[in-house]
Design a protein around this motif. Structure first.
Motif, short mmCIF file in Angstrom:
data_model
loop_
_atom_site.label_atom_id
_atom_site.label_comp_id
_atom_site.label_asym_id
_atom_site.label_seq_id
_atom_site.Cartn_x
_atom_site.Cartn_y
_atom_site.Cartn_z
N SER A 41 0.80 -1.22 0.00
CA SER A 41 0.00 0.00 0.00
C SER A 41 0.84 1.27 0.00
N ASP A 42 2.08 1.18 0.47
CA ASP A 42 2.92 2.38 0.49
C ASP A 42 3.47 2.70 -0.89
N LYS A 43 3.36 1.76 -1.83
CA LYS A 43 3.91 1.96 -3.17
C LYS A 43 2.83 2.03 -4.24
N LYS A 44 1.65 1.49 -3.93
CA LYS A 44 0.59 1.39 -4.93
C LYS A 44 -0.48 2.44 -4.70
N SER A 45 -1.07 2.94 -5.79
CA SER A 45 -2.20 3.86 -5.71
C SER A 45 -3.26 3.42 -6.71
N PRO A 46 -4.54 3.43 -6.32
CA PRO A 46 -5.60 2.99 -7.24
C PRO A 46 -5.65 3.86 -8.49
N SER A 47 -5.92 3.24 -9.62
CA SER A 47 -6.05 3.99 -10.87
C SER A 47 -7.37 4.74 -10.89
N ASP A 48 -7.51 5.67 -11.82
CA ASP A 48 -8.77 6.41 -11.96
C ASP A 48 -9.93 5.46 -12.27
N GLU A 49 -9.64 4.40 -13.04
CA GLU A 49 -10.68 3.44 -13.38
C GLU A 49 -11.17 2.71 -12.13
N VAL A 50 -10.25 2.29 -11.26
CA VAL A 50 -10.62 1.59 -10.04
C VAL A 50 -11.42 2.52 -9.12
N LYS A 51 -10.97 3.77 -9.02
CA LYS A 51 -11.70 4.74 -8.19
C LYS A 51 -13.13 4.91 -8.69
N SER A 52 -13.28 4.98 -10.00
CA SER A 52 -14.60 5.16 -10.60
C SER A 52 -15.49 3.95 -10.36
N LEU A 53 -14.91 2.75 -10.46
CA LEU A 53 -15.68 1.53 -10.23
C LEU A 53 -16.18 1.46 -8.79
N ILE A 54 -15.32 1.85 -7.85
CA ILE A 54 -15.71 1.83 -6.44
C ILE A 54 -16.86 2.81 -6.18
N SER A 88 -19.02 3.92 -8.33
CA SER A 88 -20.21 3.46 -9.03
C SER A 88 -20.89 2.33 -8.26
N HIS A 89 -20.10 1.36 -7.80
CA HIS A 89 -20.69 0.19 -7.14
C HIS A 89 -21.27 0.52 -5.77
N PHE A 90 -20.55 1.33 -4.99
CA PHE A 90 -20.99 1.62 -3.62
C PHE A 90 -21.76 2.93 -3.51
N ARG A 91 -22.00 3.58 -4.65
CA ARG A 91 -22.76 4.83 -4.69
C ARG A 91 -22.10 5.93 -3.86
N TYR A 92 -20.78 6.02 -3.95
CA TYR A 92 -20.06 7.06 -3.24
C TYR A 92 -19.83 8.25 -4.17
N SER A 93 -19.70 9.42 -3.57
CA SER A 93 -19.34 10.61 -4.33
C SER A 93 -17.89 10.49 -4.81
N LYS A 94 -17.62 11.03 -5.97
CA LYS A 94 -16.24 11.01 -6.49
C LYS A 94 -15.31 11.85 -5.64
N ASP A 95 -15.89 12.72 -4.81
CA ASP A 95 -15.07 13.58 -3.95
C ASP A 95 -14.35 12.81 -2.85
N ILE A 96 -14.70 11.55 -2.64
CA ILE A 96 -14.08 10.80 -1.54
C ILE A 96 -12.57 10.65 -1.71
N TRP A 97 -12.07 10.82 -2.94
CA TRP A 97 -10.64 10.59 -3.18
C TRP A 97 -9.80 11.84 -2.92
N GLU A 98 -10.44 13.00 -2.84
CA GLU A 98 -9.68 14.25 -2.72
C GLU A 98 -9.97 15.03 -1.44
N CYS A 99 -11.07 14.71 -0.76
CA CYS A 99 -11.47 15.50 0.41
C CYS A 99 -10.60 15.18 1.63
N ASP A 100 -10.75 15.98 2.71
CA ASP A 100 -9.97 15.69 3.91
C ASP A 100 -10.57 14.49 4.64
N GLU A 101 -9.90 14.06 5.70
CA GLU A 101 -10.27 12.82 6.37
C GLU A 101 -11.69 12.87 6.95
N SER A 102 -12.04 13.97 7.59
CA SER A 102 -13.37 14.06 8.20
C SER A 102 -14.46 14.00 7.14
#
Length: 311
Positions: free
Chosen positions: A44-57, A59-73
């Motif tokens: 995990s310290d070397k790998k980062s999800p691709s844009d495609e993987v982020k989009s699939l997640i 789409s499947h879990f109905r999350y906002s795309k903002d989850i990848w860029e927002c702060d922790e809270s």
């Protein structure tokens, strides 16, 4: 005060753990294999999800795309916003609805059908009844779901009202089946359920608790996964419910001997279908069929109750 930021892989791992899915199932959602997902987590310290993987997640879990860029809270607010007590509307078009049901309606489900038969058996015998909004993709997923539901090893319990069974066999209004199709469907279901310990079929008295009958809608309850699907009165939408208490309550209602509606013992359901099948072949009326069921089984009273009283 410095705002803490989780990196993309940390967010990925948190979402995976929150999903409570197996590594194989989660990997399948992403179009990967289990070993690939395991390698990502271990590195995990070397790998980062691709844009495609982020989009699939998302789409499947109905999350906002903002989850990848927002702060922790904000991240936790987004992913915790859909919790075990929330409703989720699946309304991405007819094809995507069929795909979602095919991929997420799993073994161990208790399925209440508003009409007899289950489309898995109907579509095996008859041509499509969805001509106005059908497509090749929709037909493909109906076919795949039918194969899945009819598979001998696929464990599920199917519930139908006695009223819907009799309407399928004898009603003159709203019944597009020919005599030959009715016979084929009953024969298919008899073969599917006879001596099959993985599947069970129930015919219940929908007038048991209410004088006007229990008007059923499609409901699929999976007690192991603590979720259920409820079909809305729209062709392209269902609601997915993950309220553990509600799922347990509904499942208990149809499995607890003292709470469930009066029904035919599933061990006798195939015998009842065989009696009705013979009546159809012999062109017997609804009344004659109910008399036959009364003669050869202990369920005559339940069937005759579904017939309107003559004044």
């Amino acid at each position: 005060m410095e705002i803490k930021m989780l990196n993309a892989m940390e967010r990925f791992i948190i979402i995976f753990e929150k999903s409570k899915l197996s590594m194989s199932k989660f990997a399948t959602i992403l179009g990967k294999d289990r070993r690939t997902l395991l390698s990502w987590i271990e590195n995990s310290d070397k790998k980062s999800p691709s844009d495609e993987v982020k989009s699939l997640i998302c789409s499947h879990f109905r999350y906002s795309k903002d989850i990848w860029e927002c702060d922790e809270s904000e991240f936790y607010r987004y992913i915790d916003g859909i919790d075990d007590g929330d409703l989720r509307l699946i309304d991405d078009g007819y094809e995507n609805l069929l795909k979602y049901i095919y991929e997420n309606e799993n073994e161990g489900s208790l399925i209440l059908h508003p009409t007899f038969p289950n489309p898995a058996y109907r579509d095996f015998v008859t041509s499509s009844v969805y001509k106005d909004f059908d497509s090749d993709e929709a037909a493909q997923y109906r076919k795949k779901r039918g194969l899945k539901m009819r598979a001998y090893s696929f464990g599920a319990a199917e519930w139908y009202s006695i009223k819907s069974l009799l309407e399928f066999c004898f009603a003159n209004i709203g019944n597009f089946y020919t005599k030959e199709q009715k016979i084929q469907i009953l024969e298919l279901m008899i073969v599917t359920f006879r001596d099959n310990l993985n599947k069970s079929i129930y015919f219940f008295d929908s007038y048991d608790k209410k004088i006007y009958g229990l008007d059923m809608f499609y409901l699929s309850v999976n007690p192991k996964e603590k979720r259920m699907f409820l079909k809305l009165p729209l062709e392209t939408a269902i609601v997915e419910i993950k309220n553990s208490d509600l799922v347990t309550k509904i499942h208990t209602h149809y499995t607890h001997a003292k709470k469930c509606p009066t029904h035919i013992d599933p061990k006798d359901a195939v015998m009842i279908m065989e009696l009705i099948l013979n009546s159809l072949k012999d062109d017997e009326s609804l009344e004659q069929t109910c008399d036959k069921i009364d003669k050869f089984s202990p369920y005559g009273a339940i069937f005759k109750k579904a017939i309107s009283r003559k004044v």
